[in-house]
Motif scaffolding. Structure first.
Motif, PDB file in Angstrom:
ATOM      1  N   ILE A 148      46.104  38.264  39.035  1.00  0.00           N
ATOM      2  CA  ILE A 148      46.679  39.558  39.380  1.00  0.00           C
ATOM      3  C   ILE A 148      46.052  39.913  40.723  1.00  0.00           C
ATOM      4  O   ILE A 148      44.825  39.873  40.879  1.00  0.00           O
ATOM      5  N   VAL A 149      46.895  40.208  41.695  1.00  0.00           N
ATOM      6  CA  VAL A 149      46.436  40.572  43.031  1.00  0.00           C
ATOM      7  C   VAL A 149      47.045  41.917  43.366  1.00  0.00           C
ATOM      8  O   VAL A 149      48.239  42.140  43.155  1.00  0.00           O
ATOM      9  N   ILE A 150      46.209  42.802  43.871  1.00  0.00           N
ATOM     10  CA  ILE A 150      46.684  44.124  44.287  1.00  0.00           C
ATOM     11  C   ILE A 150      46.171  44.363  45.701  1.00  0.00           C
ATOM     12  O   ILE A 150      44.984  44.182  45.982  1.00  0.00           O
ATOM     13  N   PHE A 151      47.081  44.767  46.589  1.00  0.00           N
ATOM     14  CA  PHE A 151      46.764  44.960  48.001  1.00  0.00           C
ATOM     15  C   PHE A 151      46.540  46.439  48.308  1.00  0.00           C
ATOM     16  O   PHE A 151      47.221  47.309  47.760  1.00  0.00           O
ATOM     17  N   PHE A 183      39.298  32.781  43.657  1.00  0.00           N
ATOM     18  CA  PHE A 183      39.772  32.488  42.306  1.00  0.00           C
ATOM     19  C   PHE A 183      38.909  31.415  41.660  1.00  0.00           C
ATOM     20  O   PHE A 183      38.506  31.540  40.499  1.00  0.00           O
ATOM     21  N   ASP A 184      38.625  30.355  42.402  1.00  0.00           N
ATOM     22  CA  ASP A 184      37.856  29.227  41.869  1.00  0.00           C
ATOM     23  C   ASP A 184      36.418  29.597  41.532  1.00  0.00           C
ATOM     24  O   ASP A 184      35.778  28.916  40.728  1.00  0.00           O
ATOM     25  N   MET A 185      35.901  30.673  42.103  1.00  0.00           N
ATOM     26  CA  MET A 185      34.536  31.114  41.803  1.00  0.00           C
ATOM     27  C   MET A 185      34.477  32.016  40.571  1.00  0.00           C
ATOM     28  O   MET A 185      33.402  32.274  40.051  1.00  0.00           O
ATOM     29  N   LEU A 186      35.637  32.501  40.123  1.00  0.00           N
ATOM     30  CA  LEU A 186      35.691  33.404  38.975  1.00  0.00           C
ATOM     31  C   LEU A 186      35.990  32.638  37.691  1.00  0.00           C
ATOM     32  O   LEU A 186      36.550  31.551  37.727  1.00  0.00           O
ATOM     33  N   SER A 187      35.653  33.225  36.567  1.00  0.00           N
ATOM     34  CA  SER A 187      36.030  32.698  35.255  1.00  0.00           C
ATOM     35  C   SER A 187      37.289  33.417  34.796  1.00  0.00           C
ATOM     36  O   SER A 187      37.593  34.512  35.280  1.00  0.00           O
ATOM     37  N   GLY A 218      39.639  35.886  33.249  1.00  0.00           N
ATOM     38  CA  GLY A 218      39.423  37.277  32.861  1.00  0.00           C
ATOM     39  C   GLY A 218      38.509  38.042  33.802  1.00  0.00           C
ATOM     40  O   GLY A 218      38.452  39.269  33.756  1.00  0.00           O
ATOM     41  N   GLU A 219      37.799  37.340  34.657  1.00  0.00           N
ATOM     42  CA  GLU A 219      36.869  37.990  35.588  1.00  0.00           C
ATOM     43  C   GLU A 219      37.630  38.485  36.823  1.00  0.00           C
ATOM     44  O   GLU A 219      38.656  37.925  37.200  1.00  0.00           O
ATOM     45  N   TYR A 220      37.117  39.525  37.458  1.00  0.00           N
ATOM     46  CA  TYR A 220      37.755  40.088  38.652  1.00  0.00           C
ATOM     47  C   TYR A 220      36.723  40.211  39.769  1.00  0.00           C
ATOM     48  O   TYR A 220      35.515  40.151  39.538  1.00  0.00           O
ATOM     49  N   THR A 221      37.220  40.396  40.985  1.00  0.00           N
ATOM     50  CA  THR A 221      36.339  40.525  42.143  1.00  0.00           C
ATOM     51  C   THR A 221      35.618  41.872  42.099  1.00  0.00           C
ATOM     52  O   THR A 221      36.242  42.901  41.849  1.00  0.00           O
ATOM     53  N   LYS A 222      34.333  41.832  42.299  1.00  0.00           N
ATOM     54  CA  LYS A 222      33.533  43.060  42.300  1.00  0.00           C
ATOM     55  C   LYS A 222      33.549  43.721  43.678  1.00  0.00           C
ATOM     56  O   LYS A 222      33.202  44.879  43.827  1.00  0.00           O
ATOM     57  N   GLU A 223      33.956  42.959  44.669  1.00  0.00           N
ATOM     58  CA  GLU A 223      34.100  43.453  46.041  1.00  0.00           C
ATOM     59  C   GLU A 223      35.502  43.093  46.519  1.00  0.00           C
ATOM     60  O   GLU A 223      36.006  42.018  46.201  1.00  0.00           O
ATOM     61  N   LEU A 250      41.413  41.033  43.077  1.00  0.00           N
ATOM     62  CA  LEU A 250      41.941  39.833  42.430  1.00  0.00           C
ATOM     63  C   LEU A 250      41.311  39.697  41.050  1.00  0.00           C
ATOM     64  O   LEU A 250      40.093  39.804  40.905  1.00  0.00           O
ATOM     65  N   LYS A 251      42.150  39.486  40.065  1.00  0.00           N
ATOM     66  CA  LYS A 251      41.688  39.226  38.703  1.00  0.00           C
ATOM     67  C   LYS A 251      42.229  37.861  38.293  1.00  0.00           C
ATOM     68  O   LYS A 251      43.433  37.632  38.314  1.00  0.00           O
ATOM     69  N   ARG A 252      41.322  36.975  37.937  1.00  0.00           N
ATOM     70  CA  ARG A 252      41.726  35.638  37.504  1.00  0.00           C
ATOM     71  C   ARG A 252      42.208  35.688  36.056  1.00  0.00           C
ATOM     72  O   ARG A 252      41.534  36.222  35.183  1.00  0.00           O
TER      73      ARG A 252
END
Length: 160
Positions: free
Chosen positions: A60-63, A111-115, A117-122, A133-135
């Motif tokens: 899921i990507v939100i701009f 994306f590749d650094m996340l697990s 269900g995990e999302y970007t904290k920054e 971005l939420k993987r």
């Protein structure tokens, strides 16, 4: 003039007919509709050659226009189960409920650094905007899907 066929001749003829029938049956199974049967070896070779090219990296990507808007979203809604439905930010078209980020190197790296269900904290800077971005998951093609691809490749190669 009648010729008498010996038992040995009959046996040889029967063996030839049986061998020919077996070859035709084998060919028919192996070359159905002008496409050969896909073996496990074919499948493994194809998987090796395509690597991760056919994977679907669901996210899921939100701009957002500004980093501040993106920061605020991450802080308040980052862990939402369906952040794309909150009506905040710009959500790219996601017909199947996810955005496939394959081919977008900046997003793929994150994306590749996340697990799952995990999302970007920054927020991520991407193409002049800021992103959340939420993987979701990686979907790899199944053996059956790859077999169909191999058969299609064979049809094209044979001119079918």
């Amino acid at each position: 003039m009648k010729r008498k066929i010996s038992k040995k001749g009959l046996i040889i003829a029967a063996v030839c007919v049986t061998a020919t029938a077996a070859a035709l049956i084998s060919f028919g199974l192996r070359d159905k509709d002008n496409v050969k049967y896909v073996t496990d070896e074919d499948l493994n070779e194809y998987r090796k050659n395509i690597g991760e090219d056919l994977d679907v990296k669901k996210a899921i990507v939100i701009f957002f226009d500004t980093k501040m808007e993106a920061d605020e979203f991450v802080k308040n809604h980052g862990d939402s189960s369906e952040p794309q439905n909150l009506g905040i930010g710009a959500v790219p078209y996601m017909e199947d409920g996810y955005y496939n980020i394959v081919g977008k190197p900046v997003l793929e790296e994150v994306f590749d650094m996340l697990s799952d269900g995990e999302y970007t904290k920054e927020p991520i800077e991407y193409s002049g905007v800021w992103c959340y971005l939420k993987r979701l998951e990686i979907q790899k093609p199944t053996d059956e899907e790859i077999k169909e691809m191999i058969k299609q490749d064979q049809e094209v190669t044979k001119g079918g």
